[in-house]
Design an enzyme around this catalytic site. Sequence first.
Site, short mmCIF file in Angstrom:
data_model
loop_
_atom_site.label_atom_id
_atom_site.label_comp_id
_atom_site.label_asym_id
_atom_site.label_seq_id
_atom_site.Cartn_x
_atom_site.Cartn_y
_atom_site.Cartn_z
N HIS A 32 0.85 -7.37 -3.19
CA HIS A 32 -0.03 -5.40 -2.82
C HIS A 32 1.20 -4.80 -3.31
CE1 HIS A 32 -1.71 -7.24 1.13
NE2 HIS A 32 -2.23 -7.87 0.11
N GLU A 36 2.21 -1.95 -2.54
CA GLU A 36 3.14 -1.86 -1.71
C GLU A 36 4.45 -2.68 -2.21
OE1 GLU A 36 0.36 -1.30 1.43
OE2 GLU A 36 0.86 -1.94 -0.03
N CYS A 40 -0.05 -3.30 5.40
CA CYS A 40 -0.80 -4.82 6.38
C CYS A 40 0.75 -4.98 6.85
CB CYS A 40 -1.13 -5.68 5.33
SG CYS A 40 0.60 -6.01 4.18
N CYS A 87 2.96 -5.86 3.95
CA CYS A 87 3.59 -5.01 3.75
C CYS A 87 4.58 -3.74 4.23
CB CYS A 87 2.70 -3.90 2.89
SG CYS A 87 1.73 -5.23 1.56
#
Length: 154
Positions: free
Chosen positions: A54, A56, A84, A87
């Site tokens: 992701h 992040e 999420c 993360c």
Amino acid sequence: MNAEDEHWMRHALALARRAEAEGEVPVGAVLVRDGEPIGEGWNRPIGEHDPSAHAEIMALRAAGKAVGNYRLPDSTLYVTLEPCPMCAGAIVHARVARVVFGASDPRTGAAGSVFDMLPSDARFNHRTACDGGLLADEAGELLRAFFRARRNRR
């Protein structure tokens, strides 16, 4: 939130467009300390064959390598979509001081939309401040347009 926050969120939006150009869900992130970027990333799970890639996580990885430490205190993470749970956990473990996000994520958001991992979960040994909604319309429209185009191609 202030003009500096908007500047870095616009940078994150540019990174989200890079993800989109690669066929990834358009989410971008930049980690800033003392007014300087120390790590940036965009969604790459498809291209990297990595469910953890992701935006992040990519920004945290880049920052950790750049500063030579997995702890990133006194930093602010700007991300175009609410983090999420995966993360959010990485953000807490990295000791990021603050998260600023654009669009809320009503399906998996961990900063108040679905879960309250950032900043309110007192069970963590580190608390990360969190501000959401910066350039939310622009970030949200980028995501909606991406998924609309994807549905139309099918």
